[in-house]
Design a protein around this motif. Structure first.
Motif, mmCIF file in Angstrom:
data_model
loop_
_atom_site.group_PDB
_atom_site.id
_atom_site.type_symbol
_atom_site.label_atom_id
_atom_site.label_comp_id
_atom_site.label_asym_id
_atom_site.label_seq_id
_atom_site.Cartn_x
_atom_site.Cartn_y
_atom_site.Cartn_z
ATOM 1 N N ILE A 193 20.789 -26.529 -14.610
ATOM 2 C CA ILE A 193 20.150 -25.780 -13.534
ATOM 3 C C ILE A 193 21.074 -24.630 -13.154
ATOM 4 O O ILE A 193 22.271 -24.846 -12.922
ATOM 5 C CB ILE A 193 19.887 -26.678 -12.311
ATOM 6 C CG1 ILE A 193 18.896 -27.779 -12.687
ATOM 7 C CG2 ILE A 193 19.352 -25.866 -11.131
ATOM 8 C CD1 ILE A 193 18.701 -28.821 -11.617
ATOM 9 N N PRO A 194 20.558 -23.413 -13.094
ATOM 10 C CA PRO A 194 21.420 -22.283 -12.737
ATOM 11 C C PRO A 194 21.871 -22.367 -11.280
ATOM 12 O O PRO A 194 21.106 -22.736 -10.398
ATOM 13 C CB PRO A 194 20.512 -21.063 -12.958
ATOM 14 C CG PRO A 194 19.117 -21.599 -12.809
ATOM 15 C CD PRO A 194 19.160 -23.000 -13.339
ATOM 16 N N LEU A 195 23.127 -22.014 -11.046
ATOM 17 C CA LEU A 195 23.682 -22.008 -9.701
ATOM 18 C C LEU A 195 24.579 -20.780 -9.569
ATOM 19 O O LEU A 195 25.633 -20.702 -10.199
ATOM 20 C CB LEU A 195 24.489 -23.284 -9.449
ATOM 21 C CG LEU A 195 25.005 -23.501 -8.026
ATOM 22 C CD1 LEU A 195 23.858 -23.560 -7.032
ATOM 23 C CD2 LEU A 195 25.837 -24.781 -7.956
ATOM 24 N N PRO A 196 24.159 -19.790 -8.771
ATOM 25 C CA PRO A 196 24.908 -18.530 -8.655
ATOM 26 C C PRO A 196 26.378 -18.734 -8.321
ATOM 27 O O PRO A 196 26.724 -19.574 -7.481
ATOM 28 C CB PRO A 196 24.184 -17.802 -7.507
ATOM 29 C CG PRO A 196 22.789 -18.351 -7.522
ATOM 30 C CD PRO A 196 22.932 -19.791 -7.935
ATOM 31 N N THR A 197 27.221 -17.985 -9.010
ATOM 32 C CA THR A 197 28.690 -17.946 -8.880
ATOM 33 C C THR A 197 29.375 -19.196 -9.434
ATOM 34 O O THR A 197 30.594 -19.278 -9.441
ATOM 35 C CB THR A 197 29.164 -17.724 -7.421
ATOM 36 O OG1 THR A 197 28.980 -18.918 -6.662
ATOM 37 C CG2 THR A 197 28.421 -16.564 -6.763
ATOM 38 N N TRP A 206 15.113 -25.653 -6.067
ATOM 39 C CA TRP A 206 14.372 -26.893 -6.200
ATOM 40 C C TRP A 206 13.064 -26.931 -5.411
ATOM 41 O O TRP A 206 12.095 -27.542 -5.864
ATOM 42 C CB TRP A 206 15.240 -28.074 -5.766
ATOM 43 C CG TRP A 206 16.015 -28.670 -6.899
ATOM 44 C CD1 TRP A 206 17.352 -28.583 -7.126
ATOM 45 C CD2 TRP A 206 15.481 -29.426 -7.989
ATOM 46 N NE1 TRP A 206 17.690 -29.245 -8.280
ATOM 47 C CE2 TRP A 206 16.559 -29.776 -8.833
ATOM 48 C CE3 TRP A 206 14.202 -29.851 -8.336
ATOM 49 C CZ2 TRP A 206 16.393 -30.525 -9.990
ATOM 50 C CZ3 TRP A 206 14.031 -30.603 -9.482
ATOM 51 C CH2 TRP A 206 15.117 -30.928 -10.294
ATOM 52 N N GLN A 207 13.028 -26.321 -4.246
ATOM 53 C CA GLN A 207 11.872 -26.498 -3.381
ATOM 54 C C GLN A 207 10.544 -26.118 -4.060
ATOM 55 O O GLN A 207 9.588 -26.903 -4.028
ATOM 56 C CB GLN A 207 12.054 -25.706 -2.078
ATOM 57 C CG GLN A 207 11.440 -26.350 -0.852
ATOM 58 C CD GLN A 207 9.934 -26.322 -0.877
ATOM 59 O OE1 GLN A 207 9.339 -25.317 -1.267
ATOM 60 N NE2 GLN A 207 9.296 -27.401 -0.463
ATOM 61 N N PRO A 208 10.456 -24.961 -4.731
ATOM 62 C CA PRO A 208 9.197 -24.644 -5.413
ATOM 63 C C PRO A 208 8.983 -25.428 -6.706
ATOM 64 O O PRO A 208 7.910 -25.373 -7.294
ATOM 65 C CB PRO A 208 9.331 -23.141 -5.707
ATOM 66 C CG PRO A 208 10.799 -22.904 -5.795
ATOM 67 C CD PRO A 208 11.414 -23.846 -4.796
#
Length: 221
Positions: free
Chosen positions: A46-50, A210-212
């Motif tokens: 899952i992509p996670l910025p920085t 995750w929410q959408p």
């Protein structure tokens, strides 16, 4: 005569309301268990910025002991030699027999905060690690406590736009599922303030991803 007519109108109105209540209960009972939770597999990455993705793996298998636990996954990320661990638990019901205290932290009372557009989450420290935990819902804000969860459920169920999908048997009237999330990083120099800031920033991005993408229900009709 006028009073009698008004009484008849009132009586007919009350009778009509009672009929609607009875029909509503019949429909509700007829729809119980007509929805099932579709099979779900957490993504490998899952992509996670920085943050740089490191690895993901399955957590210890608790599904046989706790049927309410539908799926689970552990993700690890790296940022400037700092390791971030994110545990995900897909629960059929937020109030599962699984001890959520064991999925949150700690022996000490958590600090509960709220972020507009995100919701509630809890922060705490245990054994030189800082933790952030929260429950992601199909609709509504994230929650941490059982009371927050129930309030979110009530507000979600009262939305008028949910009536038609429910009548068409596309969605259940109650959706008590939860993506229970626990983020943690090691403490540096014993400073929880900086650790909380790092966890919160990662959590806000994680929630928005995750929410959408919350797992969909499957109709059993």
């Amino acid at each position: 005569m006028i009073i009698w007519k008004q009484f008849r109108i009132l009586l007919l109105g009350l009778t009509f309301i009672c009929i609607l209540v009875v029909l509503g209960n019949i429909i509700l009972l007829s729809k119980v268990d007509q929805h099932d939770v579709a099979y779900f597999v957490f993504p490998e990455e899952i992509p996670l910025p920085t943050w740089q993705f490191s690895q993901s793996y399955f957590l210890p298998n608790l599904n046989k002991e706790y049927p309410e636990l539908l799926a689970q996954k552990h993700y690890q990320y790296i940022q400037n030699n700092l390791s971030l661990d994110i545990e995900m638990y897909y629960l059929k019901d937020r109030n599962t027999p699984i001890s959520l205290e064991n999925l949150t932290f700690t022996s000490s009372p958590p600090t509960v905060r709220k972020k507009e557009g995100i919701g509630y989450y809890g922060l705490g420290v245990e054994q030189q690690r800082a933790y952030l935990s929260a429950c992601i819902h199909a609709q509504g804000s994230s929650t941490f406590t059982e009371e927050q969860f129930e309030q979110n459920q009530y507000l979600y169920q009262m939305q008028p736009q949910r009536l038609l999908p429910w009548l068409l048997n596309q969605e259940p009237l109650q959706d008590r599922r939860c993506l229970w999330t626990r983020l943690s990083i090691p403490l540096k120099n014993g400073s929880s303030k900086e650790a909380y800031y790092i966890l919160e920033k990662a959590w806000f991005s994680w929630y928005q991803w995750w929410q959408p993408r919350f797992p969909k229900h499957r109709s059993m009709s």
